[in-house]
Scaffold this active site. Structure first.
Site, PDB file in Angstrom:
ATOM      1  CB  THR A   1       0.495 -51.030  38.890  1.00  0.00           C
ATOM      2  OG1 THR A   1      -0.441 -50.728  39.925  1.00  0.00           O
ATOM      3  CG2 THR A   1       0.459 -49.921  37.850  1.00  0.00           C
TER       4      THR A   1
ATOM      5  CE  LYS B   1       1.833 -41.170  35.750  1.00  0.00           C
ATOM      6  NZ  LYS B   1       1.302 -40.929  37.157  1.00  0.00           N
TER       7      LYS B   1
ATOM      8  CD  GLU C   1      12.442 -51.721  41.814  1.00  0.00           C
ATOM      9  OE1 GLU C   1      11.788 -52.398  42.647  1.00  0.00           O
ATOM     10  OE2 GLU C   1      12.708 -50.531  41.965  1.00  0.00           O
TER      11      GLU C   1
ATOM     12  CD  GLU D   1      15.157 -49.342  36.510  1.00  0.00           C
ATOM     13  OE1 GLU D   1      14.992 -48.264  35.934  1.00  0.00           O
ATOM     14  OE2 GLU D   1      14.491 -49.720  37.492  1.00  0.00           O
TER      15      GLU D   1
ATOM     16  CB  CYS E   1      11.066 -51.601  45.787  1.00  0.00           C
ATOM     17  SG  CYS E   1       9.821 -50.571  44.991  1.00  0.00           S
TER      18      CYS E   1
ATOM     19  N   GLY F   1       6.921 -49.999  40.547  1.00  0.00           N
ATOM     20  CA  GLY F   1       5.682 -49.888  41.309  1.00  0.00           C
ATOM     21  C   GLY F   1       5.209 -51.245  41.790  1.00  0.00           C
ATOM     22  CB  SER F   2       1.935 -52.285  43.107  1.00  0.00           C
ATOM     23  OG  SER F   2       1.036 -52.058  42.030  1.00  0.00           O
ATOM     24  CB  VAL F   3       3.015 -57.371  42.010  1.00  0.00           C
ATOM     25  CG1 VAL F   3       2.750 -58.578  41.107  1.00  0.00           C
ATOM     26  CG2 VAL F   3       4.324 -57.564  42.757  1.00  0.00           C
TER      27      VAL F   3
ATOM     28  CG  ASN G   1       9.588 -45.568  46.520  1.00  0.00           C
ATOM     29  OD1 ASN G   1       9.409 -45.329  45.325  1.00  0.00           O
ATOM     30  ND2 ASN G   1      10.254 -46.635  46.924  1.00  0.00           N
TER      31      ASN G   1
ATOM     32  CD  GLU H   1       6.457 -54.115  48.358  1.00  0.00           C
ATOM     33  OE1 GLU H   1       7.621 -53.710  48.243  1.00  0.00           O
ATOM     34  OE2 GLU H   1       5.645 -54.136  47.419  1.00  0.00           O
TER      35      GLU H   1
END
Length: 498
Positions: free
Chosen positions: A248, A191, A266, A477, A300, A244-246, A168, A400
């Site tokens: 993952t 990556k 995050e 961050e 997010c 990313g997603s929870v 995103n 989400e």
């Protein structure tokens, strides 16, 4: 910037692609083809078509990047902080010089409107500028051990860091992780998401041109399973930053645990925008619109829940519906107000959430359907959507959606507003709109979130630490706090005698 960006956009519409796009990994200071020769396609969400091919990496490509980063790590860690800062400052200048091209490529790869991509590039340049200066702030402490002892601490880089970058905000997220890691003296392997690989590759090459030694920053492209997982589980990696997603993120933690590798996560959000009855409604409406419809809600930290005083509910929601229906929709490079979703798979997921709400009888005030670019009849678009008066336990409140879907939750008291704001498993950010100073700061104190905006959603910048609580992750961050993620403390205590 506008003239050059528009020229490049015209080139794309004329030719169907852009010249000079990277096709290989960036490893050891140069472009490297994939070890096994496999490639994959990147897509233009605004037209729903592939426009370029790039390297599909795997564990062997990751191994090559690790070897390069390990070789470069010792000298980079010993580079003076001022020297590291000078390179980051040159990178910031190059980002500004090449901003039009980077913005066009970011818009094309992600789908977001060009104006938003231009803001992202400017933010990335500011990030490198900030950490260029912050490199000189890393210093230890002395400990009061008494006359016969000397005690002090040394701040060291953690070593090789892995950065798993989402689709995103490809350039922004890469910059906010890579810049502090380099400032702290760490080496980097990034990556990027397979949907949006271009600007991370270009950033690595730009850093090399700014003077970064070969091997200090490497980018390997490919899928999460083929390239991301081998990177996360590699024993030479000492830190993983993942956005990313929870689910993952949980997988990343499990992979990293085998090597006791530290992680910064995050993850998702379901962030509330709390609007009290005394708020400046003009400011609140503008803030809510940006909070949920910027980047088509694919953020997010999007303000995806409007928690609003029932006394102003009707007026504010009516204004939001009118404004949502007036947003211009189109291909990102044509500078619309509202762009597409990033992939056809994600479009299906967003549509399924809204169809579920419709089937449960929820009131969908506007939007709620997939749509297309009115100029071309193509692309992966979803209408700006507002769902009213959703129950607190409904899936559209609790899950989400990661799309342009605002869920409205009216309240009668401040206590109820707080309960609704805290009523999900997420805790990334929150917004508060009110003229009451005490109420604003009570809510900021009591809302369980990593960051709270008052009277301006997305207030702040790179100087402000960012990260989540609860299922939104942990670690911070941005700001000086980000340097802690890439540093470790060594303590020294010595008896020196009397």
């Amino acid at each position: 910037m506008t003239v050059e960006a528009d020229r490049l956009a015209a080139e794309y519409f004329d030719t169907g692609t852009l010249s000079g796009l990277p096709a290989d990994h960036f490893i050891d200071g140069r472009w490297c083809p994939p070890v096994h020769g496999r490639t994959m396609e990147t897509f233009d969400p605004g037209l729903g078509r592939a426009y370029h091919q790039f390297a599909a990496g795997d564990a062997d490509d990751i191994a090559a990047a690790v070897d390069s980063a390990v070789r470069a790590g010792r000298d980079w860690a010993r580079t003076r902080p001022a020297g590291r800062g000078n390179i980051l400052a040159r990178a910031a200048a190059l980002l500004r010089e090449e901003a039009p091209r980077l913005a066009v490529i970011e818009s094309l790869d992600s789908g977001k409107p060009l104006a938003e991509a231009e803001g992202d590039v400017a933010g990335a340049a500011r990030t490198f500028e900030y950490y260029a200066a912050a490199a000189n702030t890393l210093q230890g402490d002395s400990f009061p051990l008494g006359h016969d002892y000397l005690g002090y601490s040394i701040i060291e880089p953690v070593g090789l860091t892995a950065h798993i970058i989402p689709w995103n905000y490809p350039l922004s997220t890469a910059a906010r992780g890579i810049a502090p890691a380099l400032a702290a003296g760490c080496t980097v392997i990034a990556k990027p998401a397979e949907q949006t690989p271009m600007t991370a590759l270009l950033l690595a090459e730009l850093l090399h041109r700014a003077g970064l030694p070969a091997g200090v920053c490497n980018v390997v492209t490919g899928t999460g399973g083929q390239a991301g997982a081998p990177l996360v589980r590699h024993p030479a990696v000492r830190h993983v930053s993942f956005t990313g997603s929870v689910q993952t993120g949980i997988n990343v933690m499990q992979e990293a645990a085998a090597n006791v590798t530290r992680v910064l996560l995050e993850l998702g959000g379901k962030s509330p925008v709390v609007v009290l009855a005394d708020a400046d409604l003009d400011a609140a409406v503008e803030g809510i619109l940006g909070a949920i419809f910027e980047n088509a809600g694919q953020i997010c930290s999007a303000g995806s829940r409007l928690v609003i005083d029932r006394r102003i509910h009707g007026e504010v929601v009516s204004r939001l519906v009118e404004r949502a229906e007036s947003l211009t929709i189109g291909h990102g490079l044509r500078r619309p107000q509202f762009g597409p979703l990033n992939s056809v798979e994600h479009l299906s997921r967003v549509a399924a959430h809204v169809e579920g709400a419709r089937a449960r009888g929820l009131s969908i005030l506007t939007g709620g359907r997939p749509t297309m670019d009115p100029q071309t009849g193509k692309g992966w678009f979803f209408e700006p959507t507002i769902i009213d008066a959703a129950p607190a336990d409904d899936p559209v409140v609790q899950q989400e959606i990661f799309g342009p879907v605002l869920v409205v939750q009216p309240f009668d008291t401040e206590e109820e507003a707080l309960a609704l704001a805290n009523g999900t498993d997420y805790g990334l950010v929150a917004g508060v709109y009110t003229r009451d100073f005490s109420a604003a700061h009570r809510l900021a104190r009591d809302i369980d979130a990593g960051q709270v905006f008052i009277n301006e959603y997305f207030a702040g910048g790179i100087e402000v630490p960012f990260g989540g609580n609860k299922m939104s992750g942990f670690g911070r961050e941005k700001g000086l706090a980000a340097l802690d993620a890439y540093s470790r403390v060594k303590s020294v205590a010595a008896r020196i005698g009397g």
